[in-house]
Design a protein around this motif. Structure first.
Motif, short mmCIF file in Angstrom:
data_model
loop_
_atom_site.label_atom_id
_atom_site.label_comp_id
_atom_site.label_asym_id
_atom_site.label_seq_id
_atom_site.Cartn_x
_atom_site.Cartn_y
_atom_site.Cartn_z
N GLU A 150 -6.19 -19.07 -5.63
CA GLU A 150 -7.15 -18.87 -6.71
C GLU A 150 -8.40 -18.19 -6.14
O GLU A 150 -8.76 -18.38 -4.98
CB GLU A 150 -7.52 -20.17 -7.42
N PHE A 151 -9.06 -17.40 -7.00
CA PHE A 151 -10.16 -16.55 -6.55
C PHE A 151 -11.26 -16.58 -7.60
O PHE A 151 -11.03 -16.29 -8.78
CB PHE A 151 -9.65 -15.13 -6.36
N ASP A 152 -12.48 -16.93 -7.19
CA ASP A 152 -13.63 -16.94 -8.08
C ASP A 152 -14.22 -15.54 -8.15
O ASP A 152 -14.68 -14.99 -7.14
CB ASP A 152 -14.68 -17.93 -7.55
N PHE A 199 -0.91 -4.12 -7.48
CA PHE A 199 -0.60 -2.85 -6.83
C PHE A 199 -0.68 -3.03 -5.32
O PHE A 199 -1.70 -3.48 -4.79
CB PHE A 199 -1.58 -1.77 -7.29
N GLU A 200 0.39 -2.70 -4.62
CA GLU A 200 0.46 -2.76 -3.17
C GLU A 200 -0.03 -4.10 -2.63
O GLU A 200 -0.98 -4.18 -1.85
CB GLU A 200 -0.31 -1.59 -2.55
N ASN A 201 0.64 -5.16 -3.06
CA ASN A 201 0.37 -6.52 -2.58
C ASN A 201 -1.07 -6.96 -2.80
O ASN A 201 -1.60 -7.80 -2.05
CB ASN A 201 0.73 -6.65 -1.09
N SER A 202 -1.69 -6.42 -3.82
CA SER A 202 -3.05 -6.82 -4.13
C SER A 202 -3.25 -6.76 -5.64
O SER A 202 -2.44 -6.21 -6.38
CB SER A 202 -4.07 -5.92 -3.42
N VAL A 203 -4.35 -7.36 -6.09
CA VAL A 203 -4.68 -7.41 -7.52
C VAL A 203 -6.08 -6.85 -7.70
O VAL A 203 -7.01 -7.19 -6.95
CB VAL A 203 -4.61 -8.85 -8.05
N ILE A 251 -8.14 -7.90 -4.53
CA ILE A 251 -7.83 -9.18 -3.91
C ILE A 251 -6.48 -9.10 -3.19
O ILE A 251 -5.49 -8.65 -3.78
CB ILE A 251 -7.78 -10.29 -4.98
N ASP A 252 -6.45 -9.53 -1.95
CA ASP A 252 -5.21 -9.60 -1.19
C ASP A 252 -4.34 -10.72 -1.77
O ASP A 252 -4.74 -11.89 -1.79
CB ASP A 252 -5.54 -9.88 0.28
#
Length: 655
Positions: A449-451, A477-481, A501-502
């Motif tokens: 989770e990411f704030d 896209f490419e293992n990230s958001v 985000i990774d």
């Protein structure tokens, strides 16, 4: 007794005959060019479906087909644009005779050559992609990419789908666009080439230019057109009055014939009795359907997740288990099953339920739209789920998650996306507390989770604070958001943020800890937003780098195109987040950009479709005026652009 050589010759001739016979059968429709960008195997939990449900040949997260995805096409007819990825017509008698004259040996040789090509990894687009260096570039500390990240998936609409630069005179025609964003990754990129931009929208075909047809919608339209299997679907309100028996305000999904614009059927839902707190007047159905085979899933204004038969009642069948439709005439929707989230889960939608579903394997994923009360002070149902996974055939809830609990700030109007990381399917759910959650697709287990807000940001009523919730949709896209934050447009513009985000990490991967200290487990690759205090980023002191956004980004060729509500379009470097340019179209933007053919298309509240050239330098190449506001995202399918403004749907010949 036959010799071994005779047996071998007989076997060869038999195989050759089989190849000849099989070659006369039309192939199934190929995978549309909205490449999923994932080369991992499809989910392994997919179960069988009842016979009446027609399964597609390719799962949304499976490996795309290698043939027929995007082809060079001749000039399509103005009246009947023909996609090159339609099923091939059955061979005529002359072709059959010509094929029969081929020798079995020639057929076998051709088949052997094809098999050799198919099994040669060096010749495949995937192998070329794997051989290329990964474009994953670390950003400044602490905004760093993982030291070792999995091989990035090919870009949607790129190498696997079509040549990057078609030969002179050739054009690429893509197939259907069966959900908002084209596939479950939600990246707003289409591989179509040769797009003409000299079209002129108008109320009628005769008054416009390049218009194939124009269909009346409601008085307000926020739904995005979806195209699948010869039909176009769009959510709106009842202003079109296609079903005279329904009077007044309703939420509807309209289904049109793709080639002619003929009205086929309508899903009609009455308004909730609680009024604007749960079901805002005249907003209609804002959810964009997801279509797979002969089934469609959509969230209604009444906070229902519904599965519909795409044929409506034209097939003279009432598909179930739901068979109690009050509206059951030919031009009504055939409801297969319905999940009432208010009745069965206690969900309290604030203003409207709007989530656009995705389907992966056997599950449908949505946000429930659970939110605050009319006074914006309390959460009537804090323990009701915010995220759910539902079996696409039965309508049974498989898992649910109420993570935001009583920290929901306002409403939850975003939509989910999906991606495969290290062989595991992740579902990205934007929470009403401003956090992005990655959940295991099969179980709902939390992965990370990411704030998306600074820890010192504050939520204040009416948009006066600095903390934002999330209305735009994540793009994998490419293992990230990549995702930005925003608020209800009535709250004003305000300072916003956008992040890459990774997606390979686990746990709390926010930039800082709850104590507002640097997080050693941070998955932040880059961040763009906040206020440029000294002018070093934007060239102007105290300028907002990025403002609140409702828009979902488009990522193409190393660049991110990200509009904000204020009408400013930001072109950012996908690897580092560096801004290359910012353009102001001087009107509010509710929809999202569509990237295709070296261009970026974006509609605005003034009813102008702006067209920019792709690249690191700002270049506007056209402004196309529509009769009314554009709150949706352009859709391109089968050589046609579909755009809905407030009250009409336009089918535009672009090739």
């Amino acid at each position: 007794m036959p010799t071994k050589s005779n047996l071998f010759l007989s076997a060869i001739l038999t195989i050759g005959a089989a190849v000849l016979i099989g070659g006369c059968t039309p192939p199934p429709p190929p995978r549309p060019t909205y490449d999923s960008g994932v080369t991992d195997a499809e989910p392994d939990w997919e179960a069988s479906s009842p016979p009446e449900y027609v399964m597609p040949s390719v799962d949304p997260l499976g490996e795309p087909a290698s043939e027929g995805v995007a082809e060079s096409a001749p000039e399509p007819s103005r009246l009947e644009p023909k996609p090159t990825d339609e099923p091939a017509p059955a061979a005529d008698d002359e072709a059959d005779q010509e094929m029969a004259d081929d020798s079995a040996d020639e057929v076998i040789d051709e088949a052997a050559e094809e098999a050799e090509m198919d099994t040669d990894p060096a010749d495949s687009p995937a192998a070329e992609e794997a051989a290329a260096p990964a474009p994953w570039e670390p950003a400044e500390t602490p905004e760093t990419a993982p030291e070792s990240s999995p091989e990035p998936a090919p870009e949607p609409g790129a190498a696997a789908a079509a040549p990057a630069t078609p030969a002179a005179g050739e054009r690429v025609v893509t197939g259907d666009w069966p959900c908002w964003g084209g596939d479950v990754h939600r990246n707003m990129v289409n591989a179509t080439t040769g797009i003409a931009i000299d079209f002129e929208p108008a109320a009628t075909v005769e008054e416009g230019k390049r218009l194939l047809w124009v269909a009346k919608l409601g008085s307000q339209t926020y739904g995005n057109p979806v195209v699948s299997n010869g039909k176009v679907y769009v959510g709106t309100n009842n202003g079109g009055e296609y079903r005279p028996k329904h009077k007044g305000d309703r939420g509807v999904v309209l289904c049109f014939e793709e080639k002619t614009g003929k009205f086929l059927w309508q899903l009609t839902r009455e308004k909730l009795p609680q009024g604007r707190v749960n079901d805002w007047p005249e907003q209609g159905i804002c959810s964009a359907p997801f279509v797979e085979g002969n089934r469609l899933w959509v969230v209604t204004n009444r906070c229902e997740l519904m599965c519909l038969d795409t044929e409506g009642f034209y097939d003279q069948e009432n598909d179930g288990p739901y068979t109690d439709e009050t509206d059951n005439e030919q031009q009504d929707a055939d409801i297969v099953w319905s999940l009432d989230m208010i009745e069965e889960m206690g969900v309290f939608p604030h203003n409207l339920a709007t989530s656009s579903p995705i389907v992966v394997g056997d599950l449908v994923y949505i946000l429930t739209s659970n939110g605050v009360d009319e006074a914006h002070l309390e959460l009537p149902s804090p323990r009701s789920p915010s995220f759910i996974a539902v079996h696409k055939v039965t309508g049974e809830v498989v898992w649910e998650d109420n993570s935001p609990l009583d920290t929901i700030l306002h409403g939850q109007w975003s939509s989910p996306a999906a991606g495969v990381v290290n062989g595991q399917t992740q579902i990205y759910m934007p929470g009403g507390n401003g956090w992005l959650y990655a959940l295991d697709a099969k179980t709902g287990e939390h992965l990370w989770e990411f704030d998306l807000n600074p820890k010192d940001s504050k939520w204040e009523l009416g948009g006066r604070g600095t903390r934002n919730n999330i209305i735009s949709t994540p793009v994998f896209f490419e293992n990230s958001v990549v995702l930005g934050v925003g608020q209800d447009p009535e709250h004003g513009e305000g300072v916003g943020h956008i992040y890459r985000i990774d997606a390979t990490k686990k746990g709390d991967v926010s930039p800082v800890t709850p104590e507002n200290q640097p997080n050693p487990n941070s998955a932040q690759i880059w961040h763009w937003g906040g206020v440029d205090k000294d002018g070093s980023l934007t060239g102007e002191k105290d300028n907002d780098c990025f403002r609140r956004t409702l828009s979902t980004v488009a990522i193409h060729d190393g660049l991110v195109y990200a509009p904000d509500l204020s009408g400013r379009i930001h072109c950012l470097d996908f690897a580092t987040g560096k801004r290359y340019w910012e353009a102001d179209i001087l009107a509010a933007v509710w929809g999202s950009p569509m990237v295709a053919d070296g261009k970026m298309f974006l509609g605005d509240e003034d009813g102008v479709l702006s067209v920019f050239a792709l690249g690191k330098e700002e270049k506007k190449i056209a402004e196309i005026e529509f009769p009314s506001s554009i709150y949706s995202t352009p859709t391109i399918a089968n050589g046609v652009m579909f755009i809905s403004d407030r009250s009409r749907l336009y089918a535009i010949s672009i090739q």
